[in-house]
Design a protein around this motif. Structure first.
Motif, PDB file in Angstrom:
ATOM      1  N   GLY A  10       0.804  -1.216   0.000  1.00  0.00           N
ATOM      2  CA  GLY A  10       0.000   0.000   0.000  1.00  0.00           C
ATOM      3  C   GLY A  10       0.834   1.261   0.000  1.00  0.00           C
ATOM      4  N   GLY A  11       2.118   1.143  -0.348  1.00  0.00           N
ATOM      5  CA  GLY A  11       2.994   2.317  -0.332  1.00  0.00           C
ATOM      6  C   GLY A  11       3.288   2.848  -1.730  1.00  0.00           C
ATOM      7  N   ASN A  12       4.439   3.506  -1.842  1.00  0.00           N
ATOM      8  CA  ASN A  12       4.819   4.153  -3.113  1.00  0.00           C
ATOM      9  C   ASN A  12       4.827   3.155  -4.275  1.00  0.00           C
ATOM     10  OD1 ASN A  12       5.683   6.702  -1.778  1.00  0.00           O
ATOM     11  ND2 ASN A  12       7.270   5.386  -0.915  1.00  0.00           N
ATOM     12  N   ALA A  13       5.573   2.053  -4.070  1.00  0.00           N
ATOM     13  CA  ALA A  13       5.768   1.090  -5.160  1.00  0.00           C
ATOM     14  C   ALA A  13       4.437   0.465  -5.584  1.00  0.00           C
ATOM     15  CB  ALA A  13       6.739  -0.001  -4.706  1.00  0.00           C
ATOM     16  N   ALA A  14       3.608   0.120  -4.609  1.00  0.00           N
ATOM     17  CA  ALA A  14       2.319  -0.510  -4.922  1.00  0.00           C
ATOM     18  C   ALA A  14       1.427   0.447  -5.710  1.00  0.00           C
ATOM     19  CB  ALA A  14       1.626  -0.946  -3.631  1.00  0.00           C
ATOM     20  N   ASP A  37      -5.493   0.774   7.930  1.00  0.00           N
ATOM     21  CA  ASP A  37      -6.736   1.035   7.186  1.00  0.00           C
ATOM     22  C   ASP A  37      -6.445   1.479   5.753  1.00  0.00           C
ATOM     23  OD1 ASP A  37      -5.550   3.419   7.700  1.00  0.00           O
ATOM     24  OD2 ASP A  37      -7.383   4.463   8.330  1.00  0.00           O
ATOM     25  N   GLU A  38      -5.298   1.037   5.215  1.00  0.00           N
ATOM     26  CA  GLU A  38      -4.904   1.516   3.888  1.00  0.00           C
ATOM     27  C   GLU A  38      -5.923   1.171   2.797  1.00  0.00           C
ATOM     28  OE1 GLU A  38      -0.039   1.829   4.113  1.00  0.00           O
ATOM     29  OE2 GLU A  38      -0.893   0.044   3.227  1.00  0.00           O
ATOM     30  N   ALA A  39      -6.501  -0.045   2.874  1.00  0.00           N
ATOM     31  CA  ALA A  39      -7.419  -0.461   1.809  1.00  0.00           C
ATOM     32  C   ALA A  39      -8.641   0.470   1.768  1.00  0.00           C
ATOM     33  CB  ALA A  39      -7.853  -1.903   2.032  1.00  0.00           C
ATOM     34  N   ALA A  90       5.003  -5.562  -3.898  1.00  0.00           N
ATOM     35  CA  ALA A  90       5.620  -4.233  -4.004  1.00  0.00           C
ATOM     36  C   ALA A  90       5.635  -3.608  -2.614  1.00  0.00           C
ATOM     37  CB  ALA A  90       4.849  -3.374  -4.998  1.00  0.00           C
ATOM     38  N   VAL A  91       6.236  -4.333  -1.685  1.00  0.00           N
ATOM     39  CA  VAL A  91       6.344  -3.889  -0.285  1.00  0.00           C
ATOM     40  C   VAL A  91       7.776  -4.097   0.203  1.00  0.00           C
ATOM     41  CG1 VAL A  91       4.072  -4.191   0.765  1.00  0.00           C
ATOM     42  CG2 VAL A  91       5.491  -6.188   0.383  1.00  0.00           C
ATOM     43  N   PRO A  92       8.179  -3.379   1.241  1.00  0.00           N
ATOM     44  CA  PRO A  92       9.492  -3.659   1.822  1.00  0.00           C
ATOM     45  C   PRO A  92       9.571  -5.121   2.273  1.00  0.00           C
ATOM     46  CG  PRO A  92       8.573  -1.608   2.714  1.00  0.00           C
ATOM     47  CD  PRO A  92       7.485  -2.254   1.919  1.00  0.00           C
ATOM     48  N   ALA A  93      10.781  -5.660   2.301  1.00  0.00           N
ATOM     49  CA  ALA A  93      10.980  -7.102   2.548  1.00  0.00           C
ATOM     50  C   ALA A  93      10.361  -7.582   3.860  1.00  0.00           C
ATOM     51  CB  ALA A  93      12.472  -7.420   2.525  1.00  0.00           C
ATOM     52  N   ILE A 163      13.083   6.679 -13.728  1.00  0.00           N
ATOM     53  CA  ILE A 163      12.876   5.296 -14.174  1.00  0.00           C
ATOM     54  C   ILE A 163      14.233   4.714 -14.537  1.00  0.00           C
ATOM     55  CG2 ILE A 163      11.683   3.797 -15.820  1.00  0.00           C
ATOM     56  CD1 ILE A 163       9.606   5.926 -16.259  1.00  0.00           C
ATOM     57  N   LYS A 164      14.534   3.525 -14.023  1.00  0.00           N
ATOM     58  CA  LYS A 164      15.827   2.907 -14.349  1.00  0.00           C
ATOM     59  C   LYS A 164      15.813   2.422 -15.795  1.00  0.00           C
ATOM     60  CE  LYS A 164      17.018   1.901  -9.649  1.00  0.00           C
ATOM     61  NZ  LYS A 164      15.789   1.904  -8.849  1.00  0.00           N
ATOM     62  N   LYS A 165      17.003   2.225 -16.335  1.00  0.00           N
ATOM     63  CA  LYS A 165      17.090   1.813 -17.738  1.00  0.00           C
ATOM     64  C   LYS A 165      16.860   0.304 -17.882  1.00  0.00           C
ATOM     65  CE  LYS A 165      20.282   2.555 -21.494  1.00  0.00           C
ATOM     66  NZ  LYS A 165      19.639   3.276 -22.509  1.00  0.00           N
ATOM     67  N   ASN A 330      17.646   2.890  10.815  1.00  0.00           N
ATOM     68  CA  ASN A 330      17.085   3.108   9.485  1.00  0.00           C
ATOM     69  C   ASN A 330      17.170   1.830   8.654  1.00  0.00           C
ATOM     70  OD1 ASN A 330      17.834   3.950   6.465  1.00  0.00           O
ATOM     71  ND2 ASN A 330      16.490   5.483   7.357  1.00  0.00           N
ATOM     72  N   ARG A 331      16.373   1.779   7.563  1.00  0.00           N
ATOM     73  CA  ARG A 331      16.329   0.555   6.746  1.00  0.00           C
ATOM     74  C   ARG A 331      17.674   0.177   6.140  1.00  0.00           C
ATOM     75  NH1 ARG A 331      15.659   1.792   1.130  1.00  0.00           N
ATOM     76  NH2 ARG A 331      15.148   3.981   0.849  1.00  0.00           N
ATOM     77  N   TYR A 332      18.609   1.118   6.043  1.00  0.00           N
ATOM     78  CA  TYR A 332      19.932   0.777   5.497  1.00  0.00           C
ATOM     79  C   TYR A 332      20.620  -0.281   6.345  1.00  0.00           C
ATOM     80  CZ  TYR A 332      19.699   4.828   2.373  1.00  0.00           C
ATOM     81  OH  TYR A 332      19.344   5.717   1.406  1.00  0.00           O
TER      82      TYR A 332
HETATM   83  P1  NAI Z   1       6.939   2.268   1.394  1.00  0.00           P
HETATM   84  O1  NAI Z   1       7.767   2.854   2.463  1.00  0.00           O
HETATM   85  O2  NAI Z   1       6.032   3.174   0.630  1.00  0.00           O
HETATM   86  O3  NAI Z   1       6.095   1.074   1.987  1.00  0.00           O
HETATM   87  C1  NAI Z   1       5.232   1.373   2.973  1.00  0.00           C
HETATM   88  C2  NAI Z   1       4.112   0.379   2.900  1.00  0.00           C
HETATM   89  O4  NAI Z   1       4.534  -0.862   3.468  1.00  0.00           O
HETATM   90  C3  NAI Z   1       2.936   0.829   3.697  1.00  0.00           C
HETATM   91  O5  NAI Z   1       2.134   1.683   2.935  1.00  0.00           O
HETATM   92  C4  NAI Z   1       2.287  -0.491   4.018  1.00  0.00           C
HETATM   93  O6  NAI Z   1       1.483  -0.941   2.948  1.00  0.00           O
HETATM   94  C5  NAI Z   1       3.451  -1.429   4.170  1.00  0.00           C
HETATM   95  N1  NAI Z   1       3.791  -1.532   5.586  1.00  0.00           N
HETATM   96  C6  NAI Z   1       4.399  -0.628   6.361  1.00  0.00           C
HETATM   97  N2  NAI Z   1       4.538  -1.077   7.615  1.00  0.00           N
HETATM   98  C7  NAI Z   1       4.005  -2.306   7.630  1.00  0.00           C
HETATM   99  C8  NAI Z   1       3.846  -3.293   8.615  1.00  0.00           C
HETATM  100  N3  NAI Z   1       4.268  -3.118   9.865  1.00  0.00           N
HETATM  101  N4  NAI Z   1       3.262  -4.431   8.251  1.00  0.00           N
HETATM  102  C9  NAI Z   1       2.835  -4.642   6.988  1.00  0.00           C
HETATM  103  N5  NAI Z   1       2.953  -3.756   6.006  1.00  0.00           N
HETATM  104  C10 NAI Z   1       3.524  -2.601   6.333  1.00  0.00           C
HETATM  105  O7  NAI Z   1       7.895   1.469   0.434  1.00  0.00           O
HETATM  106  P2  NAI Z   1       8.072   1.714  -1.101  1.00  0.00           P
HETATM  107  O8  NAI Z   1       8.648   3.059  -1.321  1.00  0.00           O
HETATM  108  O9  NAI Z   1       6.820   1.337  -1.778  1.00  0.00           O
HETATM  109  O10 NAI Z   1       9.216   0.673  -1.433  1.00  0.00           O
HETATM  110  C11 NAI Z   1       8.972  -0.718  -1.602  1.00  0.00           C
HETATM  111  C12 NAI Z   1      10.332  -1.370  -1.733  1.00  0.00           C
HETATM  112  O11 NAI Z   1      11.030  -0.789  -2.843  1.00  0.00           O
HETATM  113  C13 NAI Z   1      11.232  -1.163  -0.517  1.00  0.00           C
HETATM  114  O12 NAI Z   1      11.968  -2.326  -0.314  1.00  0.00           O
HETATM  115  C14 NAI Z   1      12.147  -0.030  -0.921  1.00  0.00           C
HETATM  116  O13 NAI Z   1      13.384  -0.101  -0.267  1.00  0.00           O
HETATM  117  C15 NAI Z   1      12.288  -0.288  -2.413  1.00  0.00           C
HETATM  118  N6  NAI Z   1      12.624   0.906  -3.179  1.00  0.00           N
HETATM  119  C16 NAI Z   1      11.810   2.006  -3.148  1.00  0.00           C
HETATM  120  C17 NAI Z   1      12.129   3.119  -3.905  1.00  0.00           C
HETATM  121  C18 NAI Z   1      11.220   4.314  -3.983  1.00  0.00           C
HETATM  122  O14 NAI Z   1      11.549   5.254  -4.709  1.00  0.00           O
HETATM  123  N7  NAI Z   1      10.090   4.346  -3.322  1.00  0.00           N
HETATM  124  C19 NAI Z   1      13.345   3.155  -4.729  1.00  0.00           C
HETATM  125  C20 NAI Z   1      14.121   1.943  -4.701  1.00  0.00           C
HETATM  126  C21 NAI Z   1      13.755   0.866  -3.944  1.00  0.00           C
END
Ligand code: NAI
Length: 404
Positions: A10-14, A37-39, A90-93, A163-165, A330-332
């Motif tokens: 539900g974040g940026n990537a999704a 309550d993202e949905a 499309a969520v963090p690991a 956008i990556k190549k 931090n996530r790093y």
């Molecule tokens: P994000 O930070 O937008 O993800 C947040 C989303 O993760 C939330 O909206 C929720 O849906 C979910 N979330 C957060 N906490 C949670 C929890 N406790 N339990 C379950 N779900 C939870 O991440 P984003 O930006 O969409 O990135 C996705 C992946 O892509 C990450 O691994 C990030 O490192 C990688 N990435 C992102 C880039 C970007 O520009 N956004 C660039 C390069 C890589």
């Protein structure tokens, strides 16, 4: 029949993935977001104002505003998982396992799970959570996200800043029964994301676990910057990639050479396993960021002159006196250690490859995180189960790691 695509997250990537897929013909898009309550928020915003993906223009080009066709967003797996051909994570690991558990009872045999990006050990986690179900599905994983993306308005609009190549992926399994018509699995995903980046999918899936750059670039950058820090708060966050020095480049190169050495050793032991995607860090960075790098002389200039890295600084936390200290949670470190470097170190241990530079970075990083993964030269610390290392899943042989 339309291709049914489920996007998890539900974040940026999704937002970007769902929005792009929902601009294509012949595709039914669904989103599963189980967090908070993202949905509801997403559904409400989309009902009122529709859904747009804005591709930011570069070098004076105008923005492109793409309007998506309506799609379903739900927090209930039983509503959206059944019948899906392709599932994109499309969520963090740290969110992968929750989604795998939620969808397990509803997955269609023959369907394809795509991790965009995967982070190291995605395939191990799929196997562990899905167990027997894993035998009937295919897995594709990528080294990075295709885009730099940022939500503009939750559930309504998202901006693609870059956008990556090309991005690198690998496929495990045989999903031809689900993609029998004009597009195979990779072509289907390419159709969904658009012409760029090119999805370069080949080799063994372990290649992506080893290739995932965040696993070693982020922790090594943190180590190089902060291992000799005097503990005094600073007034400004140091530049990240635009602040690399001869010494941080050397650290990164040494760690990367150990990863390359590990891939080579596995290919010697199992000549039919293709890990050739794991190549030098310099050619890899050049390929991904070709259009953004102004000075391609060497690895250091490639970092320093990469316009995609502009403005990026080390993550910091504010101190009481209004200054800044490094953010070691931090996530790093908090993601790129358990879902990155620990996984690679665990594989090296099973293969019997020494990794003194990785060990140095890992020992420092785990101390900053307050965790124990590497202990007395082994991935046997008490926090190993929190990682995606082979040891966390009880794997002890190369064949188990190779999913053979
Ligand atoms: P994000 O930070 O937008 O993800 C947040 C989303 O993760 C939330 O909206 C929720 O849906 C979910 N979330 C957060 N906490 C949670 C929890 N406790 N339990 C379950 N779900 C939870 O991440 P984003 O930006 O969409 O990135 C996705 C992946 O892509 C990450 O691994 C990030 O490192 C990688 N990435 C992102 C880039 C970007 O520009 N956004 C660039 C390069 C890589």
């Amino acid at each position: 029949n339309p291709v049914r695509v489920l996007i998890c997250g539900g974040g940026n990537a999704a937002h970007v993935m769902a929005g792009l897929a929902a601009t294509r013909q012949g595709v039914e898009v669904r989103v599963l977001t189980i967090f908070a309550d993202e949905a509801d928020k997403w559904t409400e915003a989309m009902k009122l104002r529709g859904f747009n993906v804005i591709i930011k223009g570069h070098r004076g080009q105008p923005d492109i505003d793409l309007q998506a066709n309506p799609f379903t967003v739900s927090k209930y797996p039983e509503e959206v998982v059944p019948g899906c051909d392709l599932v994109v994570f499309a969520v963090p690991a740290y969110g992968h396992a929750q989604y795998l558990n939620a969808m397990k009872p509803f997955l269609k045999p023959g369907s394809l799970l795509v991790a965009l990006p995967g982070s190291s050990g995605f395939e191990f986690e799929v196997n562990d959570v899905l167990k027997d179900v894993a035998k009937s599905i295919s897995v594709m994983t990528f080294d990075t996200l295709p885009w730099a993306a940022r939500l503009k308005e939750y559930g309504h609009s998202v901006e693609v800043l870059g956008i990556k190549k090309v991005i690198h992926g690998a496929l495990h399994g045989n999903c031809e029964t689900v993609f029998p018509h004009d597009r195979n699995a990779v072509e289907t995903l390419q159709y969904l994301v658009g012409e760029v980046p090119v999805l370069d999918v080949s080799g063994h899936i372990l290649g992506i676990t080893l290739l995932s750059p965040n696993a070693y670039v982020h922790p090594t950058m943190m180590y190089a910057e902060w291992a000799n820090w005097d503990g005094q708060p600073v007034s400004r966050a140091p530049l990240l990639y635009h602040g690399v020095t001869d010494s941080s480049i050397k650290e990164m190169t040494q760690v990367h050479e150990e990863v390359e050495g590990l891939a080579k050793r596995i290919m010697e032991l199992r000549p039919n396993v293709d890990l050739s995607k794991v190549k030098g860090l310099f050619p890899y960075i050049l390929e991904i960021y070709e259009d953004h790098i102004l000075d391609k002389s060497n690895l250091k200039t490639a970092f320093l002159s990469n316009t995609a890295y502009e403005g990026l600084r080390f993550p910091m936390v504010a101190t009481e006196d209004g200054k800044l200290s490094p953010d070691f949670n931090n996530r790093y470190l908090s993601e790129d250690i358990p879902y990155g470097l620990v996984v690679i170190r665990g594989i090296a241990e099973i293969v019997g490859v020494d990794t003194p530079h990785i060990d140095k970075v890992l020992l420092w990083s785990q101390e900053k995180l307050g965790k124990e993964f590497l202990i007395d030269g082994h991935i046997a610390g008490k926090h190993v189960p929190e990682s995606r290392s082979p040891q966390a899943y009880g794997m002890t042989t190369l064949d188990e790691i190779l999913w053979m």
